[in-house]
Scaffold this motif. Structure first.
Motif, short mmCIF file in Angstrom:
data_model
loop_
_atom_site.label_atom_id
_atom_site.label_comp_id
_atom_site.label_asym_id
_atom_site.label_seq_id
_atom_site.Cartn_x
_atom_site.Cartn_y
_atom_site.Cartn_z
N THR A 21 -75.15 -60.18 -79.60
CA THR A 21 -74.65 -59.69 -78.33
C THR A 21 -73.89 -60.78 -77.59
O THR A 21 -74.21 -61.96 -77.71
N ARG A 46 -78.73 -53.55 -68.76
CA ARG A 46 -78.50 -54.51 -69.85
C ARG A 46 -78.53 -53.81 -71.21
O ARG A 46 -79.59 -53.53 -71.74
N ARG A 47 -77.35 -53.58 -71.74
CA ARG A 47 -77.22 -52.93 -73.05
C ARG A 47 -77.90 -53.75 -74.14
O ARG A 47 -78.49 -53.21 -75.06
N LEU A 96 -81.52 -52.68 -73.84
CA LEU A 96 -81.75 -51.25 -74.09
C LEU A 96 -81.47 -50.85 -75.53
O LEU A 96 -82.20 -50.02 -76.10
N GLY A 97 -80.45 -51.43 -76.15
CA GLY A 97 -80.12 -51.07 -77.54
C GLY A 97 -81.26 -51.33 -78.50
O GLY A 97 -81.73 -50.40 -79.18
N LEU A 118 -79.99 -45.95 -71.96
CA LEU A 118 -78.94 -46.54 -72.79
C LEU A 118 -77.64 -45.73 -72.66
O LEU A 118 -76.55 -46.31 -72.53
N ARG A 119 -77.75 -44.42 -72.70
CA ARG A 119 -76.55 -43.57 -72.54
C ARG A 119 -75.87 -43.80 -71.19
O ARG A 119 -74.64 -43.75 -71.07
N CYS A 164 -76.08 -46.61 -69.34
CA CYS A 164 -75.94 -48.04 -69.05
C CYS A 164 -74.49 -48.41 -68.72
O CYS A 164 -73.58 -48.14 -69.52
N ASP A 188 -73.25 -51.41 -68.55
CA ASP A 188 -72.89 -52.67 -69.22
C ASP A 188 -71.98 -52.36 -70.41
O ASP A 188 -72.33 -51.58 -71.29
N SER A 189 -70.82 -53.01 -70.47
CA SER A 189 -69.89 -52.77 -71.57
C SER A 189 -69.87 -53.91 -72.60
O SER A 189 -69.04 -53.88 -73.52
N VAL A 203 -72.82 -54.96 -78.35
CA VAL A 203 -74.14 -55.14 -78.98
C VAL A 203 -73.99 -54.60 -80.40
O VAL A 203 -73.81 -53.41 -80.58
#
Length: 163
Positions: free
Chosen positions: A44, A122-123, A126-127, A149-150, A152, A154-155, A158
């Motif tokens: 990440t 924070r992806r 969450l991922g 997560l869907r 989120c 954050d771009s 990850v």
């Protein structure tokens, strides 16, 4: 605590042998209970200062008899054993171990906030967490980890780590 709790933790490293630090974290955490779930490892982009190396991140589920504060102390000791030094907020580190969730508890003390306050944005957390606990419901937001997560914002990238 007499009945073991289920805690979800996020491991991260962006210095040195990142994969070895994650392995050391899993070994150290196993001394605090039973690792019942382990996500894959993800690479990440760094959150915070952008001029640092990419992170490896991994989520784990730990069944533990440690109370939340004792678990945090164990996580901090695991970081210290890996040579963690704290110089800059969100700076590079050999190892970071964050308590994301602890059973269905909501905790807000000077030293520990659970659920982790920045989890929904924070992806990179969450991922990996969605891989092992997608249906788990956030105790305050009442949304599943998959739904967080869907949603989120954050771009940052990850990606599964090829090793």
């Amino acid at each position: 605590m007499s009945v073991p709790a289920l805690a979800y933790l996020l491991l991260g490293s962006n210095l040195g042998n990142r994969a070895a630090y994650l392995q050391a974290a899993r070994t150290g955490l196993a001394a605090a209970g039973e690792l019942v779930a382990t996500s894959g490892i993800y690479e990440t982009a760094a959150w915070g200062p952008a001029d640092q190396p990419a992170y490896l991140n991994q989520a784990v589920g730990l069944r533990t008899a440690l109370a939340p504060a004792a678990l945090l102390a164990h996580c901090l000791a695991t970081e210290a054993a890996a040579g963690r030094e704290r110089h800059e907020r969100w700076g590079s580190r050999t190892l970071d171990v964050d308590v994301l969730l602890y059973d269905n508890l909501v905790i807000d003390t000077l030293s520990l906030t659970v659920p982790h306050p920045r989890l929904p944005v924070r992806r990179f957390a969450l991922g990996p967490l969605a891989e092992i606990a997608a249906a788990l419901v956030h105790p305050q937001l009442r949304l599943t980890i998959a739904e967080l997560l869907r949603r989120c914002p954050d771009s940052l990238a990850v990606r599964p780590w090829a090793g």
